[in-house]
Design a protein around this motif. Structure first.
Motif, short mmCIF file in Angstrom:
data_model
loop_
_atom_site.label_atom_id
_atom_site.label_comp_id
_atom_site.label_asym_id
_atom_site.label_seq_id
_atom_site.Cartn_x
_atom_site.Cartn_y
_atom_site.Cartn_z
N MET A 54 15.19 21.77 -69.27
CA MET A 54 15.49 22.97 -68.50
C MET A 54 17.01 23.11 -68.38
O MET A 54 17.70 22.17 -68.01
N TRP A 108 19.39 27.14 -64.59
CA TRP A 108 18.16 27.54 -63.89
C TRP A 108 17.77 26.52 -62.84
O TRP A 108 17.15 26.86 -61.83
N ARG A 149 20.15 27.63 -59.95
CA ARG A 149 19.80 28.93 -59.35
C ARG A 149 18.39 28.97 -58.79
O ARG A 149 18.18 29.40 -57.66
N ASP A 150 17.40 28.54 -59.58
CA ASP A 150 16.01 28.72 -59.19
C ASP A 150 15.46 27.59 -58.33
O ASP A 150 14.70 27.83 -57.40
N LYS A 183 23.46 30.16 -55.88
CA LYS A 183 23.57 31.44 -56.58
C LYS A 183 24.97 31.79 -57.08
O LYS A 183 25.16 32.82 -57.72
N PHE A 240 24.09 33.90 -64.50
CA PHE A 240 23.59 34.05 -65.86
C PHE A 240 24.31 35.22 -66.49
O PHE A 240 24.35 36.31 -65.92
N CYS A 287 28.43 31.17 -66.36
CA CYS A 287 27.64 30.04 -65.83
C CYS A 287 28.44 28.75 -65.72
O CYS A 287 27.87 27.68 -65.50
N CYS A 343 24.30 27.11 -68.91
CA CYS A 343 23.16 27.70 -69.61
C CYS A 343 22.77 26.88 -70.83
O CYS A 343 21.64 26.99 -71.32
#
Length: 153
Positions: free
Chosen positions: A18, A22, A25-26, A31, A35, A45, A57
């Protein structure tokens, strides 16, 4: 896996392939890292791994290991900004602001490696960070201001 982000260790349950972007952020809800393109071509990023600028990324969570990850949130606070952040404010670099966290992270990495950069050094180091608003002259001026301020410290 455990990730050290902004001085705090987080236990995350994600696949090793991954992208770090992400995870930040996720999974961790950080935040400030943005992206932009997903192929490491725009710099939105950008984060630091042990002080070096990397594109999150294209950095896999499983490849981070025990490296210290720093995002824009770990650079400073509104009351105690990093010299680069303060210079960005003074030079009113941001217009839309979307790319600015990546720009600031790249500039801070440059100044850690080269505390007295020339215009060519700045242009070269910052060339992988795109700004749609075209604030490049203000970015260069802010990097110079931050360099002078860090030299005084």
């Amino acid at each position: 896996m455990k990730l050290n982000v902004n001085g705090k260790v987080h236990d995350v349950d994600v696949e090793e392939d991954m992208p770090l972007l992400w995870v930040l952020r996720d999974e961790l809800k950080i935040k400030g890292v943005k992206f932009g393109c997903g192929v490491a071509a725009c710099g939105a990023c950008t984060v630091h791994l042990d002080g070096m600028a990397v594109r999150s990324c294209q950095t896999f969570a499983g490849d981070v290991g025990e490296a210290e990850i720093t995002t824009i949130e770990g650079m400073g606070t509104p009351d105690a900004m990093h010299a680069v952040q303060q210079a960005w404010v003074e030079h009113q670099v941001a217009q839309c602001g979307y790319c600015q966290s990546g720009q600031i992270m790249q500039a801070a990495s440059l100044l850690a490696e080269n505390p007295v950069p020339t215009d060519a050094d700045i242009d070269d180091a910052m060339s992988g960070n795109l700004c749609r608003c075209g604030t490049y002259p203000r970015i260069r001026a802010a990097v110079k201001t931050a360099a002078a301020r860090l030299k005084e410290a």
